[in-house]
Design a protein around this motif. Structure first.
Motif: not given
Length: 522
Positions: A141, A47, A83-84, A134, A138, A87, A404, A407-408, A80, A411
């Motif tokens: 994570y 990651d 990843a949002c 991503g 995400g 997550a 999640g 983390a989201g 990124i 991100k």
């Protein structure tokens, strides 16, 4: 709510052996913990490598494809943004389908995204491929953090989850190092960035195999799926007998729906504290780190790309890596919440100092020293704790969902930072950009006060309202019956000794009182 202490012999005999969670909470740190750290950590190294290597890649492709500042920001920020969403999506799915299944899926997505990025023929392809990458990052994570948290014991949970996260340090170092080696060897710029992106698929491929060998989270299987016997057998085999399969009733917990979770006042406050502080931190951290080549160019406009890569590598080696190490070694003693307070405070001080004194942003050594100090307390602080805290404070049935969401939103802060920091630097200069980063750190400090301190507490004690066990009739197999009788035999002398009515056989006193608890148990 289960007790954090080990049960007495009498309690174990009359009330059943401790649950899977009790055994995990009190298990000694051993080989199976290190194995879990390795499996989760290799994924997190991937990651970090994939996310941070793009700062060098974006510099190269911006020149080759003649990209505008906005287009370069999309190349940098698309993973990124992915990843949002990843997550949010996979964090929720891991609470519905199980941690292990989602764990393997996200590793496969990372492989596809890394290889597609490496063969990108142009700007649009690159942005889409990085977005797909991503999604996998995400999703990794919440599952990496929560799996490690749920395997950990009470005493060392912060250290173990922190060790997973500290693999990010290796990703931070390897990315610039690969770029430096390739550029110094005379490899063309185009081949350099393609190799750098493609290498991200290698550790992700290894992770798929390693994760397939891990059992499902024993806490999730026992408390949410109601399969305590199977969870006990799985963890006994995975730990090579360090954690014994428990004997007793099947324990489940209240399973929250998503709407109920979001409407609950306590859960909303926890989400505000974890997600809000993560958003503010990632805005400052990712905005600065992924814009580091441009920041260093303003400090010294004559420096070559290779020189700036060396400075970046030096910042990571001298300041960031020690920060990771010290955090892992001390965070359970200091406290996870307190460590986040410390990190945000020093970050704010460092950024505002650089913003307040103009000459510090024009001299390489003073700038790198103060900026490097902020890097140490980034790692010995919120970069570590924003990952660890959400894996502890939510109930088991919504743990990856909560992580999640945090983390989201974190991100999302990183995505905003990637786009906003270059624009702020362009319009307000380096000092103006650093002043805003300092304000973000102050706000992160304030939001941390919402959160409880979970260090060295049982996960089940953090939210007993939802994780209080509900017992159902025991389902005991013949081998467990045999172990139960062996356990009972060994417990009898201690029960007799603890009973105040027990009498020693002495001359003139032939009758010995048999404790009621003993006769009832037999």
């Amino acid at each position: 709510m289960t007790s954090s202490s080990s049960p007495t012999a009498e309690a174990a005999f009359t009330s059943g052996a401790p649950s899977v969670s009790d055994l995990l909470n009190d298990a000694p740190r051993s080989k199976f913990h290190r194995r879990t750290v390795l499996v989760s950590g290799v994924g997190f190294f991937t990651d970090a490598y994939d996310l941070f290597v793009i700062s060098t890649v974006a510099t190269l492709v911006a020149t080759q494809w003649r990209l505008s500042t906005l287009q370069t920001s999309w190349v940098t920020g698309s993973a990124i943004l992915g990843a949002c969403f990843g997550a949010f999506i996979f964090g929720r799915l891991a609470d519905v389908l199980g941690r292990k299944r989602v764990y393997t899926i996200v590793a496969g997505i990372m492989i596809v995204g890394a290889l597609a990025s490496a063969v990108a023929p142009g700007f649009i392809w690159m942005v889409v491929a990085r977005f797909v990458l991503g999604l996998g990052i995400g999703g990794d994570y919440p599952v990496s953090a929560v799996l490690m948290s749920e395997y950990s014991n009470r005493k060392d949970r912060g250290r173990m989850v922190g060790m997973v996260f500290s693999m990010q340090a290796l990703g931070l170092i390897v990315g610039p190092l690969v770029g430096l080696v390739l550029l110094s060897s005379g490899t063309s710029h185009e081949m350099t960035w393609r190799i750098m992106l493609g290498l991200g698929a290698i550790p992700a491929a290894g992770v798929i195999y390693l994760r397939s060998k891990m059992p499902e989270s024993p806490r999730f299987k026992s408390q949410v799926q109601g399969k305590a016997d199977q969870a006990g057998e799985d963890i006994a085999a995975y730990s090579d007998g360090v954690v014994e399969a428990p004997i007793g009733s099947v324990q489940t917990t209240q399973r929250l729906g998503l709407g109920q979770f979001l409407r609950n006042r306590r859960m909303f406050l926890l989400l505000t504290g974890t997600a809000g502080s993560w958003f503010l931190f990632d805005y400052a951290y990712y905005g600065n780190t992924l814009s580091l080549p441009a920041i260093l160019k303003e400090v010294d406009s004559t420096a070559s790309l290779e020189t700036k890569l060396l400075w970046t590598l030096g910042l990571f080696l001298v300041f960031a890596v020690p920060g990771y190490v010290v955090a892992v070694m001390t965070m359970d003693r200091i406290g996870h919440r307190r460590l986040q307070f410390i990190g945000f405070a020093v970050m704010a001080g460092a950024f505002l100092t650089l913003a307040g004194f103009a000459h510090l942003t024009t001299m390489v050594v003073p700038f790198l020293t103060i900026f490097g100090l902020s890097y140490f307390f980034v790692e010995f602080g919120p970069n570590m704790t924003t990952f660890v805290l959400p894996s502890e404070v939510f109930p088991v049935s919504m743990r990856t969902t909560g992580h999640g969401i945090a983390a989201g939103i974190g991100k999302l802060g990183a995505f905003v930072g990637v786009f906003l920091v270059p624009q702020l630097q362009k319009h307000y200069g380096l000092r103006g950009m650093l002043a805003i980063a300092g304000i973000a750190a102050i706000l992160g400090f304030a939001l941390t006060s919402i959160l409880p301190e979970p260090a060295r507490r049982n996960l089940e004690d953090m939210h007993g309202e939802f994780d209080a066990p509900r017992s159902s009739p025991p389902q005991i197999s013949p081998p467990q019956i045999s172990r139960a009788f062996d356990h009972a035999q060994s417990a009898l002398p201690l029960i007799v000794q603890q009973c105040p009515d027990a009498r020693a056989d002495v001359p003139g006193h032939k009758a010995t009182t048999v404790p009621k608890t003993l006769t009832d148990s037999v």
